[in-house]
Design an enzyme around this catalytic site. Structure first.
Site, PDB file in Angstrom:
ATOM      1  N   GLU A 121       9.045  16.771  14.730  1.00 28.08           N
ATOM      2  CA  GLU A 121       9.613  16.658  13.396  1.00 28.08           C
ATOM      3  C   GLU A 121       8.867  17.565  12.418  1.00 28.08           C
ATOM      4  O   GLU A 121       7.648  17.491  12.289  1.00 28.08           O
ATOM      5  CB  GLU A 121       9.513  15.201  12.938  1.00 28.08           C
ATOM      6  CG  GLU A 121      10.193  14.885  11.640  1.00 28.08           C
ATOM      7  CD  GLU A 121      10.105  13.394  11.319  1.00 28.08           C
ATOM      8  OE1 GLU A 121      11.057  12.873  10.731  1.00 28.08           O
ATOM      9  OE2 GLU A 121       9.073  12.769  11.659  1.00 28.08           O
TER      10      GLU A 121
ATOM     11  N   LYS B  82       0.841  -1.191   0.000  1.00 23.70           N
ATOM     12  CA  LYS B  82       0.000   0.000   0.000  1.00 23.70           C
ATOM     13  C   LYS B  82       0.875   1.240   0.000  1.00 23.70           C
ATOM     14  O   LYS B  82       1.472   1.601   1.003  1.00 23.70           O
ATOM     15  CB  LYS B  82      -0.945   0.057   1.207  1.00 23.70           C
ATOM     16  CG  LYS B  82      -2.090   1.061   0.965  1.00 23.70           C
ATOM     17  CD  LYS B  82      -2.657   1.659   2.222  1.00 23.70           C
ATOM     18  CE  LYS B  82      -1.910   2.887   2.688  1.00 23.70           C
ATOM     19  NZ  LYS B  82      -2.013   4.058   1.768  1.00 23.70           N
TER      20      LYS B  82
ATOM     21  N   CYS C  52      13.453  10.868   6.868  1.00 21.65           N
ATOM     22  CA  CYS C  52      13.340  10.501   8.276  1.00 21.65           C
ATOM     23  C   CYS C  52      14.643  10.729   9.020  1.00 21.65           C
ATOM     24  O   CYS C  52      14.639  10.949  10.231  1.00 21.65           O
ATOM     25  CB  CYS C  52      12.886   9.050   8.403  1.00 21.65           C
ATOM     26  SG  CYS C  52      13.930   7.880   7.521  1.00 21.65           S
TER      27      CYS C  52
ATOM     28  N   GLU D 135       9.365   1.605  10.961  1.00 18.33           N
ATOM     29  CA  GLU D 135      10.422   2.614  10.776  1.00 18.33           C
ATOM     30  C   GLU D 135       9.718   3.961  10.796  1.00 18.33           C
ATOM     31  O   GLU D 135       9.003   4.315   9.862  1.00 18.33           O
ATOM     32  CB  GLU D 135      11.165   2.369   9.463  1.00 18.33           C
ATOM     33  CG  GLU D 135      12.496   3.092   9.384  1.00 18.33           C
ATOM     34  CD  GLU D 135      12.384   4.466   8.750  1.00 18.33           C
ATOM     35  OE1 GLU D 135      12.343   5.459   9.517  1.00 18.33           O
ATOM     36  OE2 GLU D 135      12.329   4.556   7.522  1.00 18.33           O
TER      37      GLU D 135
END
Length: 476
Positions: free
Chosen positions: A371, A161, A270, A236
């Protein structure tokens, strides 16, 4: 990216133009896809295929990616706005991932374990069955390969997906894999929003393992569902990675790496080095050099000559970055460069945002804890090693860090003390398929890449062959 109840609308973030419409997978279609995946798993012969023959197919998938490298790179450029050169690098990474796991598939060994009786004991690896692989929008083809290649190598069927913000690369990978000889329905793509289709995929009783790359909030939700189902997950997640410059660092290399580490990929990575820690006695000087270099970064259309930074991946993501910078201002941050949506020319059409550097914040400010996932760097001074370690570890994240010093002993001390899954010393943002990758704390669970990245998608089975000469007794 816009969407209705039945389709996703892919918009080029560099121009604002619609480039494709993708049908959202219905719940009935999802059920059918899971059923087809199990049929393929049980009846295609893939899981029984000798490893070296599976490896041949994986290498043919890599060949197919090579043959379509340029068109795939341009499709990703249109889908999420990365500069064309970077998109080419992402396709190269996907090619290398399939070749690497072809090698692992063919050569991976299991254990003959020491026995304590009249038997021989050893381990074998068995696939889970149907895997859900959920990938983010920032590097679609690379992230797709990171999950799909080892999962297939281990003998599984995969339901991929993609993010609703980058839906175009996943179907191309599935098409190339089928043409390369992968059995039909062993790799299928389901499309839709994470909150709907993604959640249904994770919760589906036919899914035996979930691999997810994305935000921490979504990762927690997936972990809760997986916990109820008692299935394994690989997560992750986000990061707020510290990039550290000591006074004894190679200044030229450190400044270049700091700028590349946060403004490469427009900060949509990331592992972006989004918190810059500079030793107090060189703080002003190094920060000035970083700001001066940030101001020279060429922000332009992703296929323009000399482009260093393209648009953000979507207009709604740019709004999120704008809100992040506005909050930093409210917290007392000083905007040293950038900080405003650019205007004129291509900037009026696309989701552009300039390289932005902020200082004047405490390390515990929300802007230093959360973040941005954009081209926003927060700079902070530190006094000594103890001060650095306390501040750098003072977030919920622990994905990566960078350390610049000419002292091996210092690098070793700091590298071991910082809570991060990847530590770069006198370099930054290096990554290779053969080396494990993952995070500490809220940055995730499990490790992708490397040999263990294939074992992630397999279950260990222990086998015993009896050698005893006499019948077994009830008790000894």
């Amino acid at each position: 990216m816009a969407s209705s109840n039945t389709e996703l609308i892919s918009t080029n973030p560099a121009t604002g133009e619609e480039i494709a419409r993708v049908a959202i997978t219905s719940m009935q279609e999802l059920d059918a896809a899971v059923e087809r995946a199990w049929q393929a798993f049980h009846h295609s012969g893939w899981k029984e295929l000798l490893p070296h023959k599976r490896a041949l197919v994986l290498n043919k998938i890599a060949d197919g990616l090579v043959a379509e490298k340029e068109s795939l790179a341009r499709l990703q450029m249109a889908d999420n706005g990365k500069p064309l050169g970077e998109c080419r690098g992402m396709v190269e990474s996907a090619i290398g991932t399939f070749r690497y796991y072809a090698g692992v598939c063919e050569t991976l060994e299991t254990d003959v374990t020491p026995s304590r009786g009249d038997y021989v004991s050893f381990t074998v690896l068995e696939p889970f069955g149907v895997i859900a692989a959920i990938t983010p929008w920032n590097s679609p083809i690379m992230n797709d390969a990171t999950k799909v290649a080892p999962a297939l190598a281990a003998g599984n069927a995969v339901l991929l997906k993609p993010s609703e913000d980058s839906p175009l690369l996943g179907p191309e990978l599935a098409r190339i894999a089928l043409a390369a000889g992968l059995p039909k329905d062993l790799l299928q793509v389901v499309q839709g929003r994470g909150a709907d289709v993604g959640a249904a995929l994770v919760a589906h009783p036919g899914v035996r393992m979930v691999s997810f790359t994305g935000g921490t909030t979504s990762g927690r939700a997936i972990a809760r569902v997986a916990g109820d189902k008692l299935i394994p997950t690989a997560l992750e997640l986000g990061g707020k990675s510290p990039h550290v410059v000591f006074a004894d660092a190679d200044r030229e290399h450190a400044v270049a790496a700091v700028v590349a580490g946060i403004f490469g990929s427009a900060g949509q990575s990331c592992v972006a080095g989004s918190r810059l820690f500079i030793e107090e006695r060189i703080y002003d000087e190094v920060l000035a050099q970083v700001v001066a270099r940030a101001k020279t970064i060429r922000v332009a259309a992703p296929d323009a000559d000399g482009v260093e930074m393209g648009p953000l991946a979507s207009f709604h993501h740019r709004e999120r970055v704008v809100r992040f910078v506005d909050r930093a201002r409210e917290e007392g941050g000083r905007i040293l460069c950038g900080g405003e949506v650019p205007t004129g020319g291509v900037f009026d059409q696309g989701a552009y945002y300039p390289p932005t550097v902020i200082d004047g914040l405490g390390y515990d400010a929300v802007s230093c804890q959360e973040e941005a996932f954009g081209p926003v760097l927060v700079a902070l001074p530190f006094k000594d090693e103890a001060d650095l370690i306390a501040k750098a570890n003072g977030t919920a994240f622990g994905l990566a860090c960078g350390i610049w010093t000419e002292s091996f002993k210092k690098a070793w001390r700091i590298g071991r003390a910082l809570e991060a899954g990847s530590v770069w010393i006198n370099t930054y943002k290096q990554s290779v398929t053969s080396t494990p990758f993952g995070g500490f704390k809220n940055s995730g669970i499990g490790r992708e890449k490397g040999i263990d990245g294939m074992k992630l998608y397999a279950q260990v089975k222990s086998m015993y062959f009896g050698l005893h000469e006499q019948p077994l007794a009830v008790a000894k």
